[in-house]
Design a protein around this motif. Structure first.
Motif, mmCIF file in Angstrom:
data_model
loop_
_atom_site.group_PDB
_atom_site.id
_atom_site.type_symbol
_atom_site.label_atom_id
_atom_site.label_comp_id
_atom_site.label_asym_id
_atom_site.label_seq_id
_atom_site.Cartn_x
_atom_site.Cartn_y
_atom_site.Cartn_z
ATOM 1 N N ARG A 132 0.687 -1.182 -0.158
ATOM 2 C CA ARG A 132 -0.063 -0.025 -0.067
ATOM 3 C C ARG A 132 0.743 1.304 -0.021
ATOM 4 O O ARG A 132 0.384 2.501 -0.294
ATOM 5 N N GLY A 134 3.260 1.638 -2.177
ATOM 6 C CA GLY A 134 3.443 1.878 -3.295
ATOM 7 C C GLY A 134 4.943 1.605 -3.699
ATOM 8 O O GLY A 134 5.758 2.504 -4.449
ATOM 9 N N HIS B 207 -11.035 4.208 0.998
ATOM 10 C CA HIS B 207 -10.351 3.659 2.358
ATOM 11 C C HIS B 207 -9.156 3.535 2.221
ATOM 12 O O HIS B 207 -8.109 3.422 1.084
ATOM 13 N N HIS B 208 -8.197 3.879 3.236
ATOM 14 C CA HIS B 208 -6.711 3.838 3.373
ATOM 15 C C HIS B 208 -6.209 2.529 3.254
ATOM 16 O O HIS B 208 -5.256 2.362 2.654
ATOM 17 N N VAL B 209 -6.646 1.482 3.867
ATOM 18 C CA VAL B 209 -6.460 0.408 3.736
ATOM 19 C C VAL B 209 -4.679 0.175 4.004
ATOM 20 O O VAL B 209 -4.043 -0.672 3.230
ATOM 21 N N PHE B 263 -1.598 6.143 6.731
ATOM 22 C CA PHE B 263 -2.217 7.129 5.770
ATOM 23 C C PHE B 263 -3.247 7.810 6.180
ATOM 24 O O PHE B 263 -4.342 8.356 5.468
ATOM 25 N N PHE B 373 -7.311 11.446 5.833
ATOM 26 C CA PHE B 373 -6.599 10.681 4.562
ATOM 27 C C PHE B 373 -5.483 11.488 3.916
ATOM 28 O O PHE B 373 -5.829 12.499 3.630
ATOM 29 N N MET B 676 -0.777 5.555 -5.080
ATOM 30 C CA MET B 676 -1.844 5.555 -4.228
ATOM 31 C C MET B 676 -2.885 6.503 -5.111
ATOM 32 O O MET B 676 -4.064 6.128 -5.385
#
Lengths: 161, 780
Positions: A132, A134, B207-209, B263, B373, B676
């Motif tokens: 996540r 990246g 969502h951040h996940v 995040f 976020f 992202m």
């Protein structure tokens, strides 16, 4: 129902009592292998990856009871001088680091099958692992570097160190 | 400023490896759930199945009788003990850790089962029987503004922000906060403009996940409460728990571990109030380890609607811009009111605009609460202004990059909200990304059903102001250093950055500064680790503490060598007398001073920023923020008109970071945020049906994988030093995500002639738009 299984984890034979529905993920964590992590519980993120006889398994979907006599490798059990780990460290292929052990094990599986993977073959193999943060460019660079070094040092196909 | 024009130091500007890099790759770093802790009972949560309902009864009889269950605690049970203190939140004190009077979203916690083993408590939680009295649910921001059903009976601003006090007790509204900006007369100016563009834009909730799941353990320790938690905000959590349990701060301990990503997901009130309330009232150790499905319910990114317009005169100056922004904050305000103001004030973009109006509202609905976020609400408004300015350039038949460049804010300009620009080099960011993708070279057409296009966008964000950071530095007698800060390393690399700042001042090498993980018993107050604020704020506190340490060493050396302090210099070899060239190593100096090995010399420093509140009439402020983030993205991509799929050939992102303390980590933040942002542009979306999340598992919720990487990604570090940044530095965690989605959408517009106003640009949406374009003859 509980049963006793005797897997070999990172070269050490273990004798473990497990319930029918215990997950391999939880059992490995209970014996201290916390490099194996839950991220999704449905086999979709790769954070729980382990190698069983060199093949990747999502331990969040695996019943521990089926791994009697299995040869299990977790990232923290790889040798100190593991070439894939060195390549990841040198490439800076980590941010939060939570998913990285899964990527390391997937890379081992890939390079054992395909010592000179193309960029597309690397992506195909790692598609099921999510970073996540990246860190994908650094991960790609690390695997290419490890592959290059193996070809230069003449490590035979299938060897993991 | 080119990198090589900086003075070369020993640490700042170096690509030091992360302090914990090897441990992360080997999987040996211990995250919160891996940390040794005392044996804890497990907790499972029974959650609401209704979006909006009064609680009639909560029957826990069957659950209590089940094997392995130690206790079942309802919201009413906690409310009987804690009263109104049970309501917590950073901007509004409106959220109970267990619902006790009504439920406000599907998935809201109602009761907690405590017992032995996750499986046993989960089974018992399913046996809790709740009777509801249905209330009218509110699913949509605009319906919430217009409607007659209300998520909260009255507004409850928290004690934290003085400027929210006037909202206390306000009834019959779902709008919990409104920010307005008035600069000139945008309506009148737009009427006489040569070109005007307008649109209704929508960013969905996402969502951040972070891949590490949220986790909190809590236990009473005598007359104290101790908490081990996945949080970016240990200092905030300590205050919240002190208020919740009515304890002095020294009886609340919050411990952190490195975070497996966050995040914005793991901050303010997540699992901590519930864990602490259960541990304290039941006098037992508990751990809450949520599933991924539950993590989706803890917080989300605000969905946001923006109705905006932008107008230029014949000469190409922007004469008017307007934005009406509605943030869907869900059932609880969290920090939504702050997002509404901080993002609202820059909703027209980083441009010289003669007349501007913004109305930005934070709106309750019956959804899971939306909170911070990465980007703090700014990507949502950037989606609007960077789409609008692109169309305005096209309406003028001017190159979109050139039109932006002419109108972008420059050093010394006063932006529409009244604050002066400094260390925010938009022009260099824009030029760097367009240069990288070959903007001025002719675009080679793609073959067959493929269409190629290029797009660009810029982004601006203010750093959170005012905030406070503290640092305590111990220089050990052997010359190594130990740094105590409450900044949480969640992958951004703050431990490494702070070590480099301390090392630079004290002439230490790589590996010589150890950063202690946040623990409120040990590490000093830090507002939050968020909003890209740490490099500047904590970095300055660390720099000041290190400078005090340097001065102490020089003082000790001057005494020892019987020379003036001005004759002493600290170097990598130790303290040196410039007169006599006599050198003392730091270990020798400290051994001489203390007369013992293993001793420590301690210094500390604090760093705080201040602001000028918004003018009540105009929303303007001469000092709305301590500094600005400036960034840009440019992209070249291909749209497959048969499948609707977007393939990114080259993505370049740039951010002005003032000064890169560690260029490798800066580049990684730029590319990571860009990846992202690709998700937000093309597929990332939390889908609701009647208030229920329908894609809240990682089988259904799509995240960028390695297959979504562009063929080429180019991070570019722009450095225009900030006058008061540590060595000129500012943060970078959010910079690249801000312009990402509009840059991609602008490239899609360039490729196929269609302007999208709703994110994400899924293949289905592109295919549908192409079909409509075909039948309707090419309207945007």
């Amino acid at each position: 129902m509980s049963a006793t299984i005797e897997p070999t984890v990172n070269g050490v034979r273990r004798r473990l009592t497990v319930e029918d529905d215990d997950l391999l993920l939880d059992v490995l964590r209970q014996i201290g292998r916390t490099s194996v992590r839950e991220g999704c519980g449905v086999g979709a993120c790769g954070a729980c990856t382990v190698l069983v006889s060199g093949r990747s398994v999502s331990s969040c979907l695996a019943r521990a009871i089926r791994y009697d006599q299995a040869e299990i490798t977790t990232a923290d059990g790889l040798p100190e001088d593991d070439d894939v780990i060195e390549a990841f460290v040198e490439a800076g292929a980590m941010q939060c680091g939570y998913c990285i052990p899964g990527f390391v094990l997937m890379s081992h599986e890939l390079l054992a099958e395909n010592p000179q993977p193309s960029r597309e073959e690397i992506a195909d193999h790692l598609e099921g692992n999510i970073c996540r943060c990246g860190t994908y460019p650094e991960i790609l660079a690390a695997i290419e570097s490890a592959a290059r070094r193996r070809s230069q040092s003449g490590v035979p196909i299938g060897e993991t160190t | 400023m080119p990198e090589d024009s900086f003075e070369t130091g020993v640490a700042v500007g170096e690509r030091w490896a992360r302090t914990d890099g090897r441990a992360k790759v080997r999987g040996e770093l211990l995250y919160a759930a891996d940390q040794p802790a005392r044996p804890c009972l497990d907790v499972a949560i029974h959650r609401s199945t209704w979006p909006h309902a009064r609680l009639v009864s909560v029957d826990t009889t069957d659950a209590r009788a089940m094997d392995g269950v130690v206790a079942v605690v309802t919201g009413a049970d906690l409310h009987a003990v804690l009263g109104e203190r049970m309501l917590t939140g950073p901007a509004f004190a409106d959220q109970p850790c267990l619902a006790y009077d009504k439920v406000r979203y599907v998935g809201e916690p109602i009761a907690a089962v405590i017992g032995y083993g996750p499986a046993a408590v989960r089974r018992a939680a399913e046996e809790i029987d709740v009777a509801y009295a249905d209330l009218e649910p509110i699913h949509d921001v605009d319906a919430a503004i217009a409607g007659t059903a209300f998520v909260h009976d009255e507004l409850r601003p928290s004690a934290v922000f003085g400027d929210l006090r006037h909202l206390r007790g306000k009834k019959d509204t779902n709008v919990n906060y409104e920010y307005t900006l008035r600069h000139g007369n945008s309506g009148a100016a737009a009427e006489t403009a040569a070109h005007t563009t307008s649109g209704d834009f929508w960013c969905p909730p996402t969502h951040h996940v972070p891949i590490e799941l949220p986790f909190t353990a809590a236990w009473p320790e005598g007359d104290r409460i101790e908490v081990l938690s996945t949080t970016q905000t240990p200092s905030y959590v300590r205050q919240t728990l002190a208020d919740l349990l009515d304890l002095p701060l020294n009886r609340v301990r919050v411990r952190c571990a490195p975070l497996g990503g966050s995040f914005g997901a793991k901050m303010y009130d997540r699992l901590e109030p519930l864990a602490a309330a259960l541990a304290w009232t039941q006098r037992t150790a508990v751990r809450i380890a949520v599933t991924r499905e539950e993590a989706f319910l803890l917080t989300t990114r605000h969905g946001a609607a923006v109705t905006g317009s932008m107008a230029s005169d014949e000469a190409g100056d922007i004469v008017a811009a307007e934005a009406d922004v509605r943030y869907d904050t869900g059932a609880y305000a969290d920090v939504g009111p702050r997002i509404t103001a901080k993002s609202g004030m820059i909703a027209n973009g980083p441009y010289r605009i003669a007349n501007a109006t913004v109305r930005s509202r934070c709106v309750y609905t019956n959804k899971p609460s939306a909170g911070p976020f990465r980007g703090f609400g700014v990507p949502q408004v950037t989606w609007a202004h960077e789409s609008l300015i692109d169309e305005l350039a096209r309406a003028r038949d001017e190159d979109p990059a050139a039109f932006r460049r002419r109108n972008l804010l420059r050093e010394g300009d006063v932006a529409v909200m009244g604050t002066t620009m400094h260390s925010a080099d938009f022009i260099s960011c824009l030029d760097a990304v367009t240069g990288a993708v070959g903007w001025d070279a002719p675009l080679e057409p793609a073959a067959g059903r493929l269409r190629r296009g290029r797009g660009v966008a810029v982004g601006i964000k203010a750093v959170l102001t005012p905030t406070i950071s503290n640092a305590t530095l111990q220089l050990n007698q052997d010359g190594s250093a130990t740094l105590l800060i409450s900044t949480v390393d969640m992958g951004q690399g703050s431990d490494t950055i702070m070590a480099q700042i301390a090392a630079e001042v004290l002439c230490l090498g790589e590996g010589q500064v150890r950063v202690v993980t946040a623990d409120t018993d040990v590490t000093p107050y830090d507002t939050i680790t968020a909003g890209s604020r740490s490099t500047y704020h904590t970095g300055n506190a660390v720099r000041l503490a290190a400078e005090k340490m340097r001065d102490r060493l020089i003082g000790l050396a001057a005494g020892r060598l019987s020379v003036e302090t001005t004759d002493i210099k600290l170097t990598s070899d130790g303290v040196v007398s410039t007169q006599t060239q006599e050198t003392l190593t730091v270990p020798d100096l400290l051994l001489g001073h203390f007369g013992a090995r293993g001793t420590t010399l301690t210094t500390e420093a604090d760093f705080a920023t201040s602001w000028a509140p918004y003018d009540k009439e105009t929303g303007r402020s001469p000092q709305v923020t301590e500094h600005w983030f400036a960034g840009a993205a440019a992209v070249q991509l291909i749209v497959d008109t048969a499948t609707g799929r977007v393939h990114i050939e080259h993505l370049a992102v740039a951010g002005d970071v003032g000064r890169a303390i560690n260029p490798a980590l800066v580049e990684q933040q730029l590319t990571g945020a860009a990846v992202m942002g690709i998700g937000h542009a093309l597929f990332d979306e939390l889908v609701f049906d009647e208030g229920q999340i329908t894609n809240g598992t990682l089988l259904d919720y799509q995240l960028p994988s390695i297959k979504d990487m562009p063929d080429r990604i180019t991070p570019i570090v722009i450095q225009s030093p900030h006058r008061s940044g540590p060595f000129g530095a500012k943060g970078v965690g959010e910079t690249a995500i801000i312009p990402l989605a509009p840059a991609i959408s602008n490239a899609v517009r360039d490729a196929i002639g269609i302007r999208f106003t709703r994110l994400p640009l899924t293949p289905e949406r592109i295919i549908t738009a192409l079909a409509e374009q075909h039948t309707e003859g090419g309207t945007a």
